[in-house]
Design a protein around this motif. Structure first.
Motif, PDB file in Angstrom:
ATOM      1  N   GLY A 147       2.601  -7.464   6.405  1.00 52.50           N
ATOM      2  CA  GLY A 147       1.526  -6.517   6.149  1.00 52.50           C
ATOM      3  C   GLY A 147       1.961  -5.389   5.233  1.00 52.50           C
ATOM      4  N   GLN A 148       3.187  -4.912   5.414  1.00 50.44           N
ATOM      5  CA  GLN A 148       3.688  -3.843   4.563  1.00 50.44           C
ATOM      6  C   GLN A 148       3.875  -4.319   3.125  1.00 50.44           C
ATOM      7  OE1 GLN A 148       6.754  -1.163   6.212  1.00 50.44           O
ATOM      8  NE2 GLN A 148       6.659  -2.394   8.058  1.00 50.44           N
ATOM      9  N   ILE A 149       4.374  -5.532   2.976  1.00 47.52           N
ATOM     10  CA  ILE A 149       4.546  -6.080   1.634  1.00 47.52           C
ATOM     11  C   ILE A 149       3.188  -6.266   0.971  1.00 47.52           C
ATOM     12  CG2 ILE A 149       5.264  -8.114   0.337  1.00 47.52           C
ATOM     13  CD1 ILE A 149       7.578  -6.402   1.157  1.00 47.52           C
ATOM     14  N   LEU A 150       2.193  -6.735   1.734  1.00 45.22           N
ATOM     15  CA  LEU A 150       0.848  -6.930   1.189  1.00 45.22           C
ATOM     16  C   LEU A 150       0.279  -5.596   0.711  1.00 45.22           C
ATOM     17  CD1 LEU A 150      -1.591  -8.705   0.606  1.00 45.22           C
ATOM     18  CD2 LEU A 150      -2.306  -8.406   2.995  1.00 45.22           C
ATOM     19  N   ASP A 151       0.439  -4.551   1.530  1.00 43.60           N
ATOM     20  CA  ASP A 151      -0.042  -3.222   1.137  1.00 43.60           C
ATOM     21  C   ASP A 151       0.671  -2.735  -0.121  1.00 43.60           C
ATOM     22  OD1 ASP A 151      -1.845  -3.039   3.203  1.00 43.60           O
ATOM     23  OD2 ASP A 151      -0.501  -1.948   4.540  1.00 43.60           O
ATOM     24  N   ALA A 152       1.989  -2.961  -0.172  1.00 45.57           N
ATOM     25  CA  ALA A 152       2.770  -2.512  -1.328  1.00 45.57           C
ATOM     26  C   ALA A 152       2.343  -3.250  -2.594  1.00 45.57           C
ATOM     27  CB  ALA A 152       4.260  -2.720  -1.068  1.00 45.57           C
ATOM     28  N   LEU A 153       2.093  -4.549  -2.483  1.00 46.80           N
ATOM     29  CA  LEU A 153       1.673  -5.326  -3.645  1.00 46.80           C
ATOM     30  C   LEU A 153       0.273  -4.917  -4.109  1.00 46.80           C
ATOM     31  CD1 LEU A 153       2.981  -8.879  -2.680  1.00 46.80           C
ATOM     32  CD2 LEU A 153       3.885  -7.363  -4.460  1.00 46.80           C
TER      33      LEU A 153
END
Length: 276
Positions: A79-85
């Motif tokens: 989820g954090q990677i998705l938000d960052a992307l």
């Protein structure tokens, strides 16, 4: 990447802001992530074995030296990677037409390629990227026609809802949304497109939420997110003046809604979507 993908911007105006992922993790954390990736059959040591080349990719800005680097929790890493992307996409750090491989992005975020690949697959479902076999993911190239189509769809959905809300919602309820409108003004003043994008969506979600239709809010928010993606051949971000003008329309919309001025509400919403 800096906070919200914009250097020097660290203010969070909403509770829905994306959690940033550090571009470099501690050696021990990286080691554990690599071990998990290998255990899952996702080799970081030899990304070419997955058919994803890691050379000739456009550079992404490095994180500021003084930026906070929270430890990524395993349960929320995807989820954090998705938000960052998503933030990098809105900020223009992921350029339209360019191809990015999960292993390389994983190294930049300090995690294995697995959560990056999963996040990219979600972005592919949303239409932000497309899978390029044996290479990775290409950021979709969008033109002004697609942006105009999104504006038309948003108008067809949201204008009738806002007109109904203007007739039924007490003025006091609209006054409660003023802090969100003010938050968009502060975000616009920062000049950071990613920061403004988050606060802009938060404001529109709050307005539509008064209709009591969760599916409406979800669909409208998805269309809104798509409208925020950068255009091919266009500037990486809108200018500060454009963002400030866009944010000012939020305060004007609240005044019109509270006054039950239906013609002004309809005009403001149409112009707001067209200008976005």
């Amino acid at each position: 990447m800096g906070e919200h993908g914009c250097a020097g911007s660290t203010t969070r105006d909403t509770h829905t802001a994306a959690v940033r992922v550090p571009a470099q993790a501690r050696a021990a954390d990286v080691g554990r992530e690599r071990e998990r990736g290998v255990a899952a059959g996702d080799s970081l040591a030899a990304p070419a074995a997955r058919g994803e080349h890691t050379h000739s990719e456009p550079p992404m800005p490095s994180p500021r030296a003084d930026s906070a680097r929270p430890v990524v929790q395993r349960a929320s890493v995807r989820g954090q990677i998705l938000d960052a992307l998503r933030t990098a996409l809105v900020a223009g750090e992921l350029a339209p037409g360019e191809v990015y491989s999960a292993p390389v992005l994983g190294e930049r975020f300090g995690v294995s390629a697995t959560p990056v690949r999963e996040a990219m697959q979600q972005l592919a479902i949303e239409g932000a990227v497309e899978v390029v076999p044996n290479r990775g993911f290409r950021v979709v190239e969008r033109g002004t026609r697609e942006l105009a189509e999104l504006a038309e769809i948003r108008t067809l959905i949201e204008v009738p809802v806002m007109l109904r809300l203007a007739r039924t919602v007490p003025a006091a309820r609209w006054a409660e949304l003023r802090p969100l409108a003010e938050a968009t003004a502060r975000a616009a003043a920062s000049g950071c497109r990613a920061t403004y994008a988050e606060s802009d969506r938060a404001f529109h979600r709050a307005v539509l939420a008064l209709a009591g239709n969760n599916q409406l809010v979800r669909i409208a928010d998805d269309l809104h997110r798509r409208a925020q993606w950068p255009l091919v051949g266009g500037p990486a971000s809108r200018g500060r003046a454009d963002l400030v003008a866009d944010a000012a329309e939020h305060a004007a919309l609240l005044e019109a809604l509270a006054a039950q001025d239906l013609p002004v509400v309809q005009s403001l919403v149409r112009e707001h979507f067209a200008g976005a």
